[in-house]
Motif scaffolding. Sequence first.
Motif, PDB file in Angstrom:
ATOM      1  N   UNK A 172       0.600  -1.155   0.003  1.00 31.03           N
ATOM      2  CA  UNK A 172      -0.103   0.245   0.360  1.00 31.03           C
ATOM      3  C   UNK A 172       0.595   1.133  -0.441  1.00 31.03           C
ATOM      4  N   UNK A 173       1.755   1.243   0.612  1.00 24.31           N
ATOM      5  CA  UNK A 173       2.597   2.901   0.892  1.00 24.31           C
ATOM      6  C   UNK A 173       3.284   2.513  -0.621  1.00 24.31           C
ATOM      7  N   UNK A 174       4.134   1.474  -0.748  1.00 28.27           N
ATOM      8  CA  UNK A 174       4.798   1.400  -1.439  1.00 28.27           C
ATOM      9  C   UNK A 174       3.973   2.421  -3.623  1.00 28.27           C
ATOM     10  N   UNK A 175       2.967   1.295  -3.295  1.00 33.42           N
ATOM     11  CA  UNK A 175       2.172   1.876  -4.087  1.00 33.42           C
ATOM     12  C   UNK A 175       1.802   3.039  -4.150  1.00 33.42           C
ATOM     13  N   UNK A 176       1.175   4.212  -3.455  1.00 27.34           N
ATOM     14  CA  UNK A 176       0.832   5.648  -2.937  1.00 27.34           C
ATOM     15  C   UNK A 176       1.683   5.683  -3.541  1.00 27.34           C
ATOM     16  N   UNK A 177       3.450   5.652  -3.399  1.00 24.34           N
ATOM     17  CA  UNK A 177       4.569   6.935  -4.183  1.00 24.34           C
ATOM     18  C   UNK A 177       4.072   7.270  -5.715  1.00 24.34           C
ATOM     19  N   UNK A 178       3.557   6.020  -6.205  1.00 24.30           N
ATOM     20  CA  UNK A 178       3.809   5.959  -7.583  1.00 24.30           C
ATOM     21  C   UNK A 178       2.492   6.535  -7.688  1.00 24.30           C
ATOM     22  N   UNK A 179       1.566   7.119  -7.166  1.00 26.00           N
ATOM     23  CA  UNK A 179       0.385   7.003  -7.915  1.00 26.00           C
ATOM     24  C   UNK A 179      -0.690   5.639  -8.397  1.00 26.00           C
ATOM     25  N   UNK A 180      -0.111   4.877  -7.611  1.00 28.21           N
ATOM     26  CA  UNK A 180      -0.822   3.431  -8.197  1.00 28.21           C
ATOM     27  C   UNK A 180      -1.466   2.840  -7.113  1.00 28.21           C
ATOM     28  N   UNK A 181      -2.182   1.472  -7.480  1.00 25.35           N
ATOM     29  CA  UNK A 181      -3.009   0.616  -6.387  1.00 25.35           C
ATOM     30  C   UNK A 181      -2.798  -0.672  -7.363  1.00 25.35           C
ATOM     31  N   UNK A 182      -3.152  -1.672  -5.993  1.00 20.04           N
ATOM     32  CA  UNK A 182      -2.889  -2.725  -6.672  1.00 20.04           C
ATOM     33  C   UNK A 182      -4.041  -3.316  -7.689  1.00 20.04           C
ATOM     34  N   UNK A 183      -5.261  -2.404  -8.113  1.00 17.84           N
ATOM     35  CA  UNK A 183      -6.065  -2.735  -9.186  1.00 17.84           C
ATOM     36  C   UNK A 183      -5.022  -2.597 -10.583  1.00 17.84           C
ATOM     37  N   UNK A 184      -4.098  -1.784 -10.581  1.00 20.58           N
ATOM     38  CA  UNK A 184      -3.395  -0.847 -11.533  1.00 20.58           C
ATOM     39  C   UNK A 184      -2.111  -2.303 -12.007  1.00 20.58           C
ATOM     40  N   UNK A 185      -2.143  -2.956 -10.962  1.00 18.88           N
ATOM     41  CA  UNK A 185      -0.757  -4.149 -11.097  1.00 18.88           C
ATOM     42  C   UNK A 185      -1.498  -5.032 -11.242  1.00 18.88           C
ATOM     43  N   UNK A 186      -0.591  -6.290 -12.332  1.00 14.63           N
ATOM     44  CA  UNK A 186      -0.690  -7.761 -12.688  1.00 14.63           C
ATOM     45  C   UNK A 186       0.000  -9.519 -11.904  1.00 14.63           C
ATOM     46  N   UNK A 187       0.661  -8.184 -11.181  1.00 15.01           N
ATOM     47  CA  UNK A 187       1.940  -9.340 -10.345  1.00 15.01           C
ATOM     48  C   UNK A 187       1.171 -10.605  -9.562  1.00 15.01           C
ATOM     49  N   UNK A 188       1.420 -11.592  -8.845  1.00 14.02           N
ATOM     50  CA  UNK A 188       0.577 -12.474  -8.047  1.00 14.02           C
ATOM     51  C   UNK A 188       0.618 -12.060  -6.507  1.00 14.02           C
ATOM     52  N   UNK A 189       1.754 -11.431  -6.220  1.00  9.28           N
ATOM     53  CA  UNK A 189       1.365 -10.924  -4.839  1.00  9.28           C
ATOM     54  C   UNK A 189       0.024  -9.737  -4.604  1.00  9.28           C
ATOM     55  N   UNK A 190       0.127  -8.628  -6.066  1.00  5.25           N
ATOM     56  CA  UNK A 190      -0.530  -7.586  -5.502  1.00  5.25           C
ATOM     57  C   UNK A 190      -2.365  -8.615  -6.102  1.00  5.25           C
ATOM     58  N   UNK A 191      -2.769  -9.459  -6.500  1.00  5.10           N
ATOM     59  CA  UNK A 191      -3.280 -10.708  -6.629  1.00  5.10           C
ATOM     60  C   UNK A 191      -3.851 -10.454  -5.277  1.00  5.10           C
ATOM     61  N   UNK A 192      -3.069 -11.495  -4.789  1.00  4.66           N
ATOM     62  CA  UNK A 192      -3.292 -12.128  -3.318  1.00  4.66           C
ATOM     63  C   UNK A 192      -3.712 -10.811  -2.400  1.00  4.66           C
TER      64      UNK A 192
END
Length: 208
Positions: A172-192
């Motif tokens: 969550x904080x890592x993605x916030x720094x880039x203006x992104x969210x879990x819904x912008x990623x396709x990785x397995x970790x993000x999906x979990x």
Amino acid sequence: MRSILVANVKGGVGKTTIASHLAAAFATAGSRTVLAEVDRQRSSLGWLERRPRTAAAILGIDWTKEIGEPPKGVDRLVIDAPAAMRAKDVEQLVREADLVVLPVLPGAFDEAATARFLGKLDELKAIRKNRIPVAVVGNRLRPRTRAAERLDRFLSGVGHTVVARLRDSQLYPDLADSGLTLFDLTSKRAAEVRADWTPLLDFIRSLD
């Protein structure tokens, strides 16, 4: 248009994280989405400024001085409310909403503040008559901890629907720094981690 207010008078419970993730979830699904900033800290607008142009488009509007009208043709409006709102501010924002999403963290202080805020909400006719549902979200949970168990006991007695429990994750904080969210990623970790959001999104869809 469906309008979702993310609110709690307790600061630091993750309102902006939840508001930005909801906005991204709607946008990536193809909905024309607006994120309205009411908090003078402008965290949501700052997040949008960092959001890559390649990501699903989300329009930000500034309601920090005055609550206005959303642009025409909007499918989803997400409102990021400030902490420490006065009763009249709460009532005004609730009038703009079809749903109130209320995040709460584990801990006695957060639970006490949330209980007081729910008491204020329950005094509003639209809430009391169930015309505007309140969806409670347990946030930053660490499974099998005493804090998580305590929050579960608290949530079981709030008198409103507990729709989701979101785990604590460094994503969550890592993605916030880039203006992104879990819904912008396709990785397995993000999906979990993203799977935690399914009950809340299903609940919102059920209101359509």
